[in-house]
Each structure stands twice: as structure tokens, then as C-alpha cells.
Write a protein that holds these residues in place. Structure first.
Motif, PDB file in Angstrom:
ATOM      1  N   LEU A 115       0.903  -1.187   0.068  1.00  0.00           N
ATOM      2  CA  LEU A 115       0.079   0.142   0.009  1.00  0.00           C
ATOM      3  C   LEU A 115       1.084   1.031   0.101  1.00  0.00           C
ATOM      4  CD1 LEU A 115      -2.285  -1.313   2.283  1.00  0.00           C
ATOM      5  CD2 LEU A 115      -2.512  -1.516   0.210  1.00  0.00           C
ATOM      6  N   VAL A 116       0.125   2.476  -0.912  1.00  0.00           N
ATOM      7  CA  VAL A 116       1.127   3.688  -0.951  1.00  0.00           C
ATOM      8  C   VAL A 116       1.014   4.088   0.395  1.00  0.00           C
ATOM      9  CG1 VAL A 116       1.142   5.971  -1.373  1.00  0.00           C
ATOM     10  CG2 VAL A 116       1.437   3.426  -2.973  1.00  0.00           C
ATOM     11  N   GLN A 117       2.075   4.801   1.151  1.00  0.00           N
ATOM     12  CA  GLN A 117       1.478   4.951   2.573  1.00  0.00           C
ATOM     13  C   GLN A 117       1.535   6.781   2.882  1.00  0.00           C
ATOM     14  OE1 GLN A 117       4.038   3.427   6.447  1.00  0.00           O
ATOM     15  NE2 GLN A 117       4.892   5.405   5.512  1.00  0.00           N
ATOM     16  N   GLY A 118       0.766   7.091   3.396  1.00  0.00           N
ATOM     17  CA  GLY A 118       0.591   8.451   3.815  1.00  0.00           C
ATOM     18  C   GLY A 118       0.202   9.371   2.892  1.00  0.00           C
ATOM     19  N   PHE A 119       0.454   9.513   1.384  1.00  0.00           N
ATOM     20  CA  PHE A 119      -0.238  10.738   0.698  1.00  0.00           C
ATOM     21  C   PHE A 119      -0.354  10.081  -0.396  1.00  0.00           C
ATOM     22  CE2 PHE A 119       3.161  11.517   3.938  1.00  0.00           C
ATOM     23  CZ  PHE A 119       3.378  12.519   4.743  1.00  0.00           C
ATOM     24  N   LEU A 163       8.907   7.129  -2.711  1.00  0.00           N
ATOM     25  CA  LEU A 163       7.702   6.218  -3.330  1.00  0.00           C
ATOM     26  C   LEU A 163       7.976   5.838  -0.803  1.00  0.00           C
ATOM     27  CD1 LEU A 163       5.168   5.964  -3.914  1.00  0.00           C
ATOM     28  CD2 LEU A 163       5.424   3.733  -5.001  1.00  0.00           C
ATOM     29  N   SER A 164       6.857   5.824  -0.496  1.00  0.00           N
ATOM     30  CA  SER A 164       6.832   5.002   1.019  1.00  0.00           C
ATOM     31  C   SER A 164       5.421   4.378   0.780  1.00  0.00           C
ATOM     32  CB  SER A 164       6.444   6.332   2.017  1.00  0.00           C
ATOM     33  OG  SER A 164       6.191   6.269   3.047  1.00  0.00           O
ATOM     34  N   LEU A 165       6.359   2.909   0.958  1.00  0.00           N
ATOM     35  CA  LEU A 165       4.810   2.175   0.853  1.00  0.00           C
ATOM     36  C   LEU A 165       4.778   1.223   2.819  1.00  0.00           C
ATOM     37  CD1 LEU A 165       6.340   0.481  -2.293  1.00  0.00           C
ATOM     38  CD2 LEU A 165       4.278   1.498  -1.911  1.00  0.00           C
ATOM     39  N   GLN A 166       3.805   0.268   2.666  1.00  0.00           N
ATOM     40  CA  GLN A 166       3.523  -0.693   3.699  1.00  0.00           C
ATOM     41  C   GLN A 166       3.152  -1.555   3.627  1.00  0.00           C
ATOM     42  OE1 GLN A 166       4.374   1.180   6.686  1.00  0.00           O
ATOM     43  NE2 GLN A 166       3.266  -0.222   7.829  1.00  0.00           N
ATOM     44  N   VAL A 167       4.118  -2.190   3.798  1.00  0.00           N
ATOM     45  CA  VAL A 167       3.521  -4.506   3.220  1.00  0.00           C
ATOM     46  C   VAL A 167       2.643  -4.858   4.424  1.00  0.00           C
ATOM     47  CG1 VAL A 167       4.405  -6.416   1.867  1.00  0.00           C
ATOM     48  CG2 VAL A 167       5.632  -4.033   1.750  1.00  0.00           C
ATOM     49  N   LEU A 168       1.774  -5.713   3.749  1.00  0.00           N
ATOM     50  CA  LEU A 168       1.122  -6.201   4.704  1.00  0.00           C
ATOM     51  C   LEU A 168       1.336  -7.485   4.651  1.00  0.00           C
ATOM     52  CD1 LEU A 168      -1.971  -3.408   5.533  1.00  0.00           C
ATOM     53  CD2 LEU A 168      -0.547  -4.485   7.082  1.00  0.00           C
ATOM     54  N   TYR A 196       5.568  -3.963   8.041  1.00  0.00           N
ATOM     55  CA  TYR A 196       6.684  -3.044   7.464  1.00  0.00           C
ATOM     56  C   TYR A 196       7.062  -2.266   6.365  1.00  0.00           C
ATOM     57  CZ  TYR A 196       7.171  -7.208   4.057  1.00  0.00           C
ATOM     58  OH  TYR A 196       7.274  -7.311   2.887  1.00  0.00           O
ATOM     59  N   SER A 197       6.777  -1.138   6.769  1.00  0.00           N
ATOM     60  CA  SER A 197       7.776   0.118   5.342  1.00  0.00           C
ATOM     61  C   SER A 197       8.849  -0.656   4.633  1.00  0.00           C
ATOM     62  CB  SER A 197       7.809   0.750   6.535  1.00  0.00           C
ATOM     63  OG  SER A 197       9.152   1.129   7.036  1.00  0.00           O
ATOM     64  N   VAL A 198       8.147  -0.194   3.559  1.00  0.00           N
ATOM     65  CA  VAL A 198       9.024  -0.244   2.377  1.00  0.00           C
ATOM     66  C   VAL A 198       9.098   1.237   1.672  1.00  0.00           C
ATOM     67  CG1 VAL A 198       9.538  -1.269  -0.043  1.00  0.00           C
ATOM     68  CG2 VAL A 198       8.619  -2.337   2.252  1.00  0.00           C
ATOM     69  N   TYR A 199      10.681   1.382   1.842  1.00  0.00           N
ATOM     70  CA  TYR A 199      10.999   2.548   0.990  1.00  0.00           C
ATOM     71  C   TYR A 199      11.139   3.117  -0.634  1.00  0.00           C
ATOM     72  CZ  TYR A 199      10.513   7.887   0.853  1.00  0.00           C
ATOM     73  OH  TYR A 199      11.089   9.306   0.137  1.00  0.00           O
ATOM     74  N   GLY A 200      10.940   2.783  -0.862  1.00  0.00           N
ATOM     75  CA  GLY A 200      11.386   3.679  -3.343  1.00  0.00           C
ATOM     76  C   GLY A 200      12.367   4.825  -3.139  1.00  0.00           C
ATOM     77  N   THR A 201      13.649   4.163  -3.090  1.00  0.00           N
ATOM     78  CA  THR A 201      14.687   6.012  -3.013  1.00  0.00           C
ATOM     79  C   THR A 201      15.386   5.964  -4.575  1.00  0.00           C
ATOM     80  OG1 THR A 201      16.754   6.845  -2.304  1.00  0.00           O
ATOM     81  CG2 THR A 201      17.048   4.303  -2.413  1.00  0.00           C
ATOM     82  N   LEU A 224       5.666  -2.936  -6.971  1.00  0.00           N
ATOM     83  CA  LEU A 224       5.404  -3.468  -6.417  1.00  0.00           C
ATOM     84  C   LEU A 224       3.957  -2.777  -5.719  1.00  0.00           C
ATOM     85  CD1 LEU A 224       8.542  -4.769  -4.171  1.00  0.00           C
ATOM     86  CD2 LEU A 224       6.752  -6.177  -5.938  1.00  0.00           C
ATOM     87  N   SER A 225       4.379  -1.590  -6.273  1.00  0.00           N
ATOM     88  CA  SER A 225       2.438  -1.098  -5.679  1.00  0.00           C
ATOM     89  C   SER A 225       1.875  -0.342  -7.121  1.00  0.00           C
ATOM     90  CB  SER A 225       2.951  -0.154  -4.639  1.00  0.00           C
ATOM     91  OG  SER A 225       3.608   0.713  -5.671  1.00  0.00           O
ATOM     92  N   ASP A 226       2.027  -1.055  -7.825  1.00  0.00           N
ATOM     93  CA  ASP A 226       0.810  -0.790  -9.377  1.00  0.00           C
ATOM     94  C   ASP A 226       1.397   0.946  -9.377  1.00  0.00           C
ATOM     95  OD1 ASP A 226       0.904  -3.658 -10.330  1.00  0.00           O
ATOM     96  OD2 ASP A 226      -0.794  -3.371  -8.691  1.00  0.00           O
ATOM     97  N   SER A 227       2.434   1.589  -9.061  1.00  0.00           N
ATOM     98  CA  SER A 227       2.079   3.337  -9.139  1.00  0.00           C
ATOM     99  C   SER A 227       2.788   3.874  -9.670  1.00  0.00           C
ATOM    100  CB  SER A 227       2.588   3.192  -7.685  1.00  0.00           C
ATOM    101  OG  SER A 227       1.803   3.095  -6.907  1.00  0.00           O
ATOM    102  N   LYS A 228       3.155   3.019 -10.905  1.00  0.00           N
ATOM    103  CA  LYS A 228       3.947   3.444 -12.453  1.00  0.00           C
ATOM    104  C   LYS A 228       4.084   4.899 -12.423  1.00  0.00           C
ATOM    105  CE  LYS A 228       5.273   2.499 -17.337  1.00  0.00           C
ATOM    106  NZ  LYS A 228       4.967   1.808 -17.938  1.00  0.00           N
ATOM    107  N   ASN A 229       5.562   5.485 -12.722  1.00  0.00           N
ATOM    108  CA  ASN A 229       5.634   6.774 -12.923  1.00  0.00           C
ATOM    109  C   ASN A 229       5.644   7.549 -11.250  1.00  0.00           C
ATOM    110  OD1 ASN A 229       7.344   6.025 -15.210  1.00  0.00           O
ATOM    111  ND2 ASN A 229       5.228   6.193 -16.477  1.00  0.00           N
ATOM    112  N   LYS A 230       4.953   6.988 -10.012  1.00  0.00           N
ATOM    113  CA  LYS A 230       4.296   7.723  -9.473  1.00  0.00           C
ATOM    114  C   LYS A 230       5.297   8.041  -8.247  1.00  0.00           C
ATOM    115  CE  LYS A 230       0.109   8.386 -10.925  1.00  0.00           C
ATOM    116  NZ  LYS A 230      -0.415   9.657 -11.289  1.00  0.00           N
TER     117      LYS A 230
END
Length: 479
Positions: A95-99, A123-128, A173-178, A261-267
Motif C-alpha cells: 500500500l502507498v503510505q500516507g500521501f 515512494l513510501s509503502l507499507q506492506v501487510l 513493515y515499511s518499504v521505501y523506494g529511493t 510492486l505497488s502498481d504506481s508506475k511513474n508515481k
């Protein structure tokens, strides 16, 4: 003649000169200590703020997530097939987290704004992850011997299902795309690689991951281990330890992999901005908000409002009480020095009257008095600098520990508690910061300027008193 007379008079009035110099020294020393402690607190706050969004970042750009139609947050849904017996079942949700996400093109728009040196997306993500199994119950036949409610006959045979159930474990847990091509910005810069290596610019879409040291310890991860995120295996290439002790995310992966992973291409969720001039951050913030509608720009000043605890309290005291105390002490020291110098002139009426009778002009007498006061001021400045440096050294040697509590508010970021960066897993975190008192050349220059000012003020008092003396009146007075 001027210096000979000056040296003789200062030597003859050593006690009076020492009193004036000591008063100025105390005021100047207090100014040095207060300025040094304030500078140390500023650096401590900068260190705390860097832990929120990363080193080198002056501001972040985000967009608040829209509320759902009923006002409640959207929750992930998990579907399982309960007909598979005791077979283990697992499901991941990324899941995209926070914003709300921003288009990649927004990064270029931000970077083109006047006053922006660099802009990087993340890109800030949360994995469940839900993992477990179902156990079917066993049907047990009833005896069917009971009578009906009307007492007129027997009930048909029946039974019930006993046992069975579900046993599932939920891991979050949290995952961050950098952006691996821009290593100088972003939250990963607030951590140090303590094992392995960091990303290389060629790993824009590689299946590699850097794990936070605390999370790696919890999950027994090390360099070379494998981490599975939504069915994709990533190789651990490094272990990072956050400078503040609180990491921005549990895992860091290349931005393109996070988008896939989050289906957020170019986001992206966050844009980290570095200004060309730290003095123009407010104007850059206004420029971005004006030209890129719908975004929230958070600066370090906004984030400072989220920092509380003894560090914030001590900083406020140093900024208000400490500086006002310094001003009051300095004014008192200058007044005392001026009054003492004027009083000394009054006791030297016969001396100055004789000098005027011998041909000294009023200006020469005034210069002599001002010269003596200036020497006293410089002597007080030297003593004050020595005392101030000693006080700053004591503070640094003791290094008292202050606490800074992070979180507990929106921080201006529109969603995450840390104002634009990936939100921490806890609502608030308490950090211990060691206080130092660095003395800058600017502070020493200020001390010298104060010493000269004190001497001039004292000399002005004494010179004004000496210039009003008339030889005839002076010679009629006896000390």
C-alpha cells in the motif's frame, strides 16, 4: 608622551582598572557562553531534523491523501479459499503510505523552480503480509432422540461441527523506494551503511535491498540474505544504521521496483528539495506552492514545531531568557564601567587642572581618559574571551544529554507524522542528544567588538567629565 603617561596612570591605578575590566569580562563571557550554547542547540536540532527527512534536504513536497466518501480510511481486503484443508495460505498487500501519489513529471517541475538546486522523488509503502492456514471442523452426528416442543414426536436426526478454525499471522513493515541515481537526497542519507554497501547508480531496477539495522536484527537478516516482497525476491546488499536511532523505513529498494510492486508506475509520494541558498527557503516554498497547485511544502522550520522535550525547552530558554540576560548584564557592565571611569576622573580633578594649566588642551585630556578606558575595555575583552572559552569548554566536556521527542503531530506534511518523509512505525520517538557549545570566530569577533564598545562608553563618560573641568576651579580643589 601619550603612551608613557597612559602606562604610568594604568600602573598607578591597577585596582580601579581591574574592577572595570572584570565587570566587562563577566558580561562578555556570558555573551560567549550563551551564544555558544545556542549554537550547540541549533546543531542538535539540525541533527534531529535531519533524522526526519535526511541530510541535505531543505524541504519536502507532498500531496495530502483524499478522504474516502464516508470519511473513514480505506482498509486492505484479503480473500482466502477455505476449502484447501490445512494447506498454508499467504497474501501480501503493498500500500502507498500516507500521501496521494504525484506524477514523476512533478519532480522536474519542482526542480525547474527558481532557487531549487536539486529535487528527488521517493515512494513510501507499507506492506501487510497475512500468512497462516485454515483447519476444517469435524461434523458429529446427533442421537436424534429428543422430543419436539409440542411433545408430539421425535426430532429428525441432527449434528454439529466441532473443532476447526484459522490461525493467521499478520506482519507489517515499511518499504521505501529511493532514487538510486541521486544518493545525496532523501531519508536514506540520515543512515550510515554499517555492513555491505549502498546502491549504485546502475541499480535503478535491480532486485536489491538495504535493510535497517534494527529490522535486520529482528528478522535475522544480513548481507547476502534474501527478502521476499509480494512474491519478488530481493537480495540484501547492505545494512544501514540510522544516526538518530530511528530509521525512516525498514527496507529500502530502488524506486522503479517500489513503483512496480505497488502498481504506481511513474508515481512518487514525496519530493525532496535542496535549495540553492538556505536564506531563501521561505521564498522557494512560496514559489513551489504558487506554481504547483495542490501540493504541501514542508520546511525544516515547519518540522521544528514537531520537536518537543527538554531540547526544545532549553533551546527556547537560551533564545529568550539567555539572550535577554546577556543584554541586561552587558548594559549593566557598560554603565558600571562608565560610572567608575567618571568617578575616577572626579578624583583626578587636581591632576587634570594642573595639566590644563601647563598647556594641555581639553581634547588632549579627553583623549588621555578615553585611551585609558579603551585599554581597560580591551583587557576586559581578553579576560571575557578567556572566561567564555573556559565556560564553553566545560559545557562541551560535560555534554549534558537533552531529549527530543519527535512526532505527535502532522508537521505540516499533510499526512505522515514526520512531515513529508516516510512515516515512522511509532507515533512518537524520543531521542537523546548530547549538547555541545562550539565557539565560532563570529562569536569571538562579537566579544572583541563588545570590549571596544565598553571601552568607548566608559571613555565617553570620563572624557565628557574631564572636558568640563576648568583649570582655576580644579586648582582650588584639594583631593
Amino acid at each position: 608622551m601619550f603612551f608613557t603617561y597612559l602606562r604610568r596612570e594604568l600602573r598607578r591605578r591597577r585596582k580601579a582598572a581591574l574592577v572595570v575590566a572584570s565587570g566587562l569580562a563577566l558580561g562578555i563571557a556570558l555573551v560567549i557562553v550563551v551564544n555558544s550554547v545556542s549554537s550547540g542547540m541549533g546543531k542538535a536540532q539540525d541533527k534531529v531534523l535531519e533524522s526526519l527527512y535526511g541530510l541535505g534536504t531543505d524541504m519536502t513536497v507532498t500531496k495530502a491523501a483524499p478522504a474516502s466518501s464516508d470519511g473513514s480510511p480505506q482498509r486492505p481486503r484479503f480473500r482466502f479459499d477455505a476449502q484447501n484443508g490445512e494447506e498454508e495460505q499467504s497474501s501480501d498487500r503493498v500500500l502507498v503510505q500516507g500521501f496521494e501519489t504525484l506524477a514523476d513529471s512533478t519532480i522536474a517541475k519542482v526542480g525547474d523552480q527558481e532557487g531549487v538546486s536539486d529535487a528527488v522523488g521517493g515512494l513510501s509503502l507499507q506492506v501487510l503480509k497475512v500468512n497462516g492456514n485454515f483447519t476444517p471442523g469435524q461434523f458429529q452426528q446427533g442421537d436424534g432422540g429428543g422430543r419436539g416442543d409440542d411433545g408430539g414426536g421425535s426430532q429428525p436426526p441432527g449434528g454439529e461441527v466441532r473443532g476447526g478454525g484459522a490461525d493467521f499471522d499478520v506482519d507489517s513493515y515499511s518499504v521505501y523506494g529511493t532514487d538510486v541515481t541521486e544518493p545525496a537526497l532523501g531519508p536514506l542519507t540520515s543512515s550510515k551503511i554499517t555492513s555491505g554497501r549502498t546502491f549504485t547508480s546502475s541499480e535503478t531496477n535491480a532486485k536489491v535491498v538495504i535493510a535497517d539495522s534494527a529490522y535486520a536484527k529482528e528478522k535475522s537478516l544480513k548481507t547476502g540474505s534474501t527478502v521476499t516482497i509480494k512474491g519478488t525476491k530481493f537480495k540484501v546488499i547492505g545494512i544501514a544504521t540510522a544516526d538518530s536511532g530511528d530509521a525512516a523505513a525498514n527496507l529500502y529498494i530502488p524506486l522503479k521496483q517500489a513503483q512496480t510492486l505497488s502498481d504506481s508506475k511513474n508515481k512518487v509520494t514525496t519530493i525532496y528539495v535542496q535549495a540553492t541558498d538556505s536564506q531563501q527557503i521561505d521564498s522557494v516554498k512560496s514559489e513551489i506552492q504558487k506554481n504547483i497547485s495542490g501540493t504541501t511544502v514542508t520546511t525544516s522550520a515547519d518540522l521544528a514545531d514537531t520537536v518537543s522535550g527538554s531540547l526544545s525547552t532549553a533551546s527556547d530558554l537560551a533564545a529568550s531568557v539567555g539572550k535577554w540576560l546577556s543584554i541586561v548584564v552587558l548594559v549593566a557592565a557598560f554603565l558600571v564601567a562608565g560610572l567608575l571611569t567618571s568617578s575616577a576622573v572626579s578624583r583626578r580633578v587636581r591632576e587634570f587642572g594642573t595639566l590644563k594649566a601647563l598647556g594641555w588642551k581639553s581634547g588632549r585630556v579627553t583623549r588621555q581618559v578615553v585611551g585609558e578606558a579603551m585599554v581597560n575595555g580591551l583587557l576586559g575583552g581578553a579576560l571575557g574571551i578567556a572566561l567564555g572559552l573556559a565556560g564553553a569548554y566545560v559545557v562541551t566536556a560535560i555534554s549534558p544529554t537533552l531529549q527530543a521527542q519527535l512526532g505527535g503531530g502532522d508537521g505540516g506534511g499533510g499526512g505522515g507524522v514526520m512531515g513529508g518523509g516516510p512515516a515512522r512505525q511509532a507515533s512518537s520517538t524520543t531521542l537523546d542528544v548530547a549538547l555541545t557549545a562550539p565557539v565560532s570566530l563570529t562569536t569571538v569577533a562579537l566579544a572583541v567588538a563588545l570590549a571596544v564598545t565598553g571601552g568607548l562608553i566608559a571613555g565617553a563618560f570620563g572624557g565628557w567629565r574631564a572636558s568640563r573641568l576648568r583649570p582655576a576651579d580644579a586648582l582650588r580643589r584639594v583631593e
